[in-house]
Motif scaffolding. Structure first.
Motif, mmCIF file in Angstrom:
data_model
loop_
_atom_site.group_PDB
_atom_site.id
_atom_site.type_symbol
_atom_site.label_atom_id
_atom_site.label_comp_id
_atom_site.label_asym_id
_atom_site.label_seq_id
_atom_site.Cartn_x
_atom_site.Cartn_y
_atom_site.Cartn_z
ATOM 1 N N GLY A 105 -1.757 56.079 -52.300
ATOM 2 C CA GLY A 105 -1.878 57.470 -51.884
ATOM 3 C C GLY A 105 -0.880 57.737 -50.773
ATOM 4 O O GLY A 105 0.276 57.316 -50.841
ATOM 5 N N GLU B 156 -5.961 57.095 -53.586
ATOM 6 C CA GLU B 156 -6.269 58.518 -53.468
ATOM 7 C C GLU B 156 -7.308 58.924 -54.498
ATOM 8 O O GLU B 156 -7.463 58.264 -55.540
ATOM 9 N N ARG C 284 -5.530 66.328 -53.922
ATOM 10 C CA ARG C 284 -5.841 64.919 -53.687
ATOM 11 C C ARG C 284 -6.179 64.679 -52.224
ATOM 12 O O ARG C 284 -5.663 65.357 -51.327
ATOM 13 N N TYR C 285 -7.053 63.684 -51.986
ATOM 14 C CA TYR C 285 -7.275 63.112 -50.663
ATOM 15 C C TYR C 285 -6.865 61.651 -50.721
ATOM 16 O O TYR C 285 -6.978 60.998 -51.765
ATOM 17 N N SER C 286 -6.405 61.117 -49.600
ATOM 18 C CA SER C 286 -6.127 59.687 -49.516
ATOM 19 C C SER C 286 -7.360 58.955 -49.006
ATOM 20 O O SER C 286 -8.177 59.531 -48.271
#
Length: 301
Positions: free
Chosen positions: A146, A191, A272-274
């Motif tokens: 990510g 991610e 997206r989130y990491s």
């Protein structure tokens, strides 16, 4: 003429043959001479050669047929890294129940206060990801996944690679180590997609914790105790962290379970989130210190 055999009659009778034994002619003639002893041996040798050639041809054809059949049926495939199933079935700690029953997607409600009450759980379905689809990252001695990275934790944890068990994650890089037969410790970054159950970092952290506590990794689950469940900030970006003691009732291992830490950060993207995941044995001082240090060494790329 030294070679014994049947020859045309030296007396000149048409169609007649007389036998020469190497020293003298026979007194009788014939119109249907039999093979001489020498001819018989040559015929036997030729017969043996033909039989051997036939056997070799049969073997070659059989091997060719097997190879063709294996190719057509997908046999002799190379050994590959096993892929996860399309979904991971996990346990939902947030809903006590007398026995595990199917349930819709989780509705996490993180709380910053520790909770040590053991619960029975019902199953949730974790979303599909692609942990093995790795993006291009710098080769700088750090482990990248990510938008997060951490320094390599050392040779004892092996080379970085995908962690396919994190099947709801994408772009995963992890370092793993067997702490004892049947038990493993690891650190990973990657991610998650922003979707139902993962709308905010707090939701994504809780859902990921529930997905980690799945029957494959914690089949003898006994209790979850959150020791940290709160907002988190990294390099000016907002996120959420959960650290929980996951205890198991497993007499085949020497530890009581694992300390699982999950940190999800809003890295500025909309889809997206990491995320960071660490799993170390409960009561293992050096590995727990390593987990704390690795978390502290995280950075956003």
């Amino acid at each position: 003429m030294s070679t014994p055999g049947w020859y045309p009659d030296p007396g000149g009778r048409p169609g007649a043959y007389r036998y020469w034994d190497g020293h003298a002619w026979s007194g009788q003639t014939t119109t249907r001479p039999r093979p001489s002893p020498g001819d018989g041996r040559q015929g036997s040798r030729r017969g043996i050669v033909l039989v051997v050639v036939a056997v070799v041809l049969v073997i070659v054809l059989a091997i060719t047929g097997i190879l063709v059949a294996r190719t057509l049926t997908g046999g002799a495939q190379p050994i590959t890294d096993p892929q996860p199933e399309s979904t991971v079935s996990a346990w939902d700690d947030s809903k006590p129940t007398a026995s595990p029953t199917p349930s819709p997607s989780p509705s996490p409600s993180p709380s910053p206060t520790p909770s040590g009450t053991p619960t029975r759980r019902e199953r949730i379905s974790c979303p599909n990801g692609a942990p093995g689809e790795v993006a291009a990252h710098p080769n700088d001695g750090r482990v990248h996944g990510g938008k997060l990275s951490f320094p390599k934790v050392g040779a004892d944890y092996g080379s970085p690679g995908p962690k396919h068990g994190l099947s709801w994650f994408y772009d995963v890089a992890a370092q793993s180590q067997l702490t004892e037969p049947g038990w493993e410790s690891w650190f990973a970054v990657g991610e998650v997609a922003v979707q139902s159950g993962f709308e905010k970092p707090a939701d994504a952290a809780e859902s990921s914790m529930q997905c980690v506590i799945n029957p494959s990794w914690f089949s003898d689950f006994e209790s979850r105790t959150d020791v940290r469940n709160e907002a988190y900030e990294l390099d000016g970006r907002k996120g959420w962290i959960i650290s929980a003691e996951i205890r198991v009732d497993n007499p085949s291992i020497s530890v009581d379970g694992d300390v699982v830490t999950i940190m999800i950060i809003d890295d500025g993207r909309t889809d997206r989130y990491s995320g960071f995941v660490s799993i170390v044995p409960i009561g293992d001082g050096p590995r727990n210190e390593l987990a704390k240090q690795t978390l502290a060494d995280l950075r956003l790329d």
